[in-house]
Design an enzyme around this catalytic site. Structure first.
Site, short mmCIF file in Angstrom:
data_model
loop_
_atom_site.label_atom_id
_atom_site.label_comp_id
_atom_site.label_asym_id
_atom_site.label_seq_id
_atom_site.Cartn_x
_atom_site.Cartn_y
_atom_site.Cartn_z
N GLU A 99 -31.72 12.68 -29.68
CA GLU A 99 -32.69 12.35 -31.02
C GLU A 99 -33.03 14.04 -31.56
O GLU A 99 -33.22 14.83 -30.93
CB GLU A 99 -34.04 11.70 -30.34
CG GLU A 99 -34.04 10.29 -30.75
CD GLU A 99 -34.47 10.01 -31.94
OE1 GLU A 99 -34.24 10.65 -33.09
OE2 GLU A 99 -35.43 9.16 -32.41
N ASP A 103 -42.05 11.53 -31.59
CA ASP A 103 -43.45 11.58 -31.97
C ASP A 103 -44.27 10.68 -31.26
O ASP A 103 -44.83 11.09 -30.14
CB ASP A 103 -43.38 11.41 -33.46
CG ASP A 103 -44.53 11.58 -34.13
OD1 ASP A 103 -45.52 12.30 -33.55
OD2 ASP A 103 -44.93 11.05 -35.43
N GLY A 105 -43.25 8.08 -29.65
CA GLY A 105 -42.29 7.50 -28.70
C GLY A 105 -42.05 6.25 -28.75
O GLY A 105 -41.21 5.84 -27.94
N LYS A 131 -42.99 16.36 -29.78
CA LYS A 131 -44.08 16.67 -30.45
C LYS A 131 -45.33 15.68 -29.72
O LYS A 131 -45.39 14.50 -29.76
CB LYS A 131 -44.01 16.20 -32.11
CG LYS A 131 -45.23 16.41 -32.85
CD LYS A 131 -44.84 16.54 -34.42
CE LYS A 131 -44.86 14.98 -34.87
NZ LYS A 131 -44.70 15.04 -36.48
N ASP A 159 -36.29 15.55 -41.81
CA ASP A 159 -36.49 15.39 -43.35
C ASP A 159 -37.98 14.91 -43.85
O ASP A 159 -38.87 14.72 -42.99
CB ASP A 159 -35.67 13.95 -43.86
CG ASP A 159 -36.26 12.90 -43.42
OD1 ASP A 159 -36.36 12.59 -42.19
OD2 ASP A 159 -36.70 11.67 -44.20
P1 IMP Z 1 -41.69 7.96 -33.24
O1 IMP Z 1 -41.32 6.52 -33.08
O2 IMP Z 1 -43.25 7.86 -33.75
O3 IMP Z 1 -41.53 8.75 -31.98
O4 IMP Z 1 -41.03 8.46 -34.58
C1 IMP Z 1 -39.66 9.12 -34.31
C2 IMP Z 1 -39.24 9.36 -35.73
O5 IMP Z 1 -40.18 9.43 -36.67
C3 IMP Z 1 -38.18 10.63 -35.70
O6 IMP Z 1 -37.01 10.33 -35.32
C4 IMP Z 1 -37.94 10.92 -37.03
O7 IMP Z 1 -37.34 10.24 -37.77
C5 IMP Z 1 -39.57 10.53 -37.45
N1 IMP Z 1 -40.45 11.83 -37.67
C6 IMP Z 1 -41.52 11.94 -36.55
N2 IMP Z 1 -42.15 13.19 -36.91
C7 IMP Z 1 -41.35 13.85 -37.65
C8 IMP Z 1 -41.75 15.29 -38.40
O8 IMP Z 1 -42.29 16.14 -37.81
N3 IMP Z 1 -40.65 15.59 -39.15
C9 IMP Z 1 -39.70 14.62 -39.61
N4 IMP Z 1 -39.23 13.48 -39.13
C10 IMP Z 1 -40.45 13.05 -37.86
#
Ligand code: IMP
Length: 179
Positions: A99, A103, A105, A131, A159
């Site tokens: 991945e 963020d 998760g 993150k 992106d």
């Molecule tokens: P999660 O489900 O919140 O963990 O989101 C993960 C997805 O959100 C990643 O695979 C990215 O596509 C997008 N994402 C989260 N944070 C960022 C960032 O800082 N920059 C770009 N894309 C992000």
């Protein structure tokens, strides 16, 4: 055209290259007697996967999935479907899910759940960026490139509205105006 925001260099291409090599060495050691299936998550992990596998020293296979959130609230809905399925078999394979960034998760957890339904021998997670600020769910990241506390990052596959993935370095967006 003026960029709508300022950006701040966070990880240069050289720093990324060094860290990707270290991860590749570690994974090659851990999977020395196996042939893992490297499963990249499109689009963000495309450069990471291609750099990682070229630094690995063991036989491996490569495939990609694409996952999209659905339901209310974008990625935070936590419901994910594969808009591109893996094409190679998953059953009995040592899968390494690659991945770009974890963020909250939620996305990775949903992807893992769906992959495990397909009876792999094992699934490990390799994420370039961990993150931490908005983490909602426990995620075990077996191979982590960099940890950051917070911020919105672009470049090296990451992106903002499908832009800036092509930047060779990783930047944090410094917000300006109403962004
Ligand atoms: P999660 O489900 O919140 O963990 O989101 C993960 C997805 O959100 C990643 O695979 C990215 O596509 C997008 N994402 C989260 N944070 C960022 C960032 O800082 N920059 C770009 N894309 C992000």
């Amino acid at each position: 055209m003026d960029s709508p925001f300022e950006k701040e260099l966070l990880f240069s291409r050289m720093v990324i290259e060094t860290r990707v090599k270290e991860l590749a060495e570690q994974i090659s050691k851990d999977y020395a007697d196996r042939e893992p299936l490297i499963l990249g998550v499109l689009n963000g992990a495309v450069f990471f996967v291609s750099d990682l596998v070229r630094e690995m020293s063991i036989p491996l296979k490569i495939d990609f999935i694409r996952a999209a959130s659905y339901g209310s609230g974008g990625s935070s809905s936590g419901f994910v479907k594969f808009t591109k399925d893996p094409e190679l078999p998953i059953r009995g394979k040592a899968v390494i899910l690659v991945e770009d960034i974890v963020d909250t998760g939620l996305t990775i957890n949903q992807i893992l759940r769906k992959l495990r339904e397909r009876a792999p021998e094992s699934v490990k997670v390799c994420a370039l960026i961990d993150k931490l600020e908005r983490r909602d769910m426990d995620v075990v990241i077996d191979y982590c490139g960099f940890q950051v506390k917070k911020g919105f990052l672009i470049g090296y596959g990451l992106d903002y509205n499908e832009q800036y993935r092509y930047l060779p370095d990783i930047y944090a967006i410094v917000k300006r105006g109403d962004l």
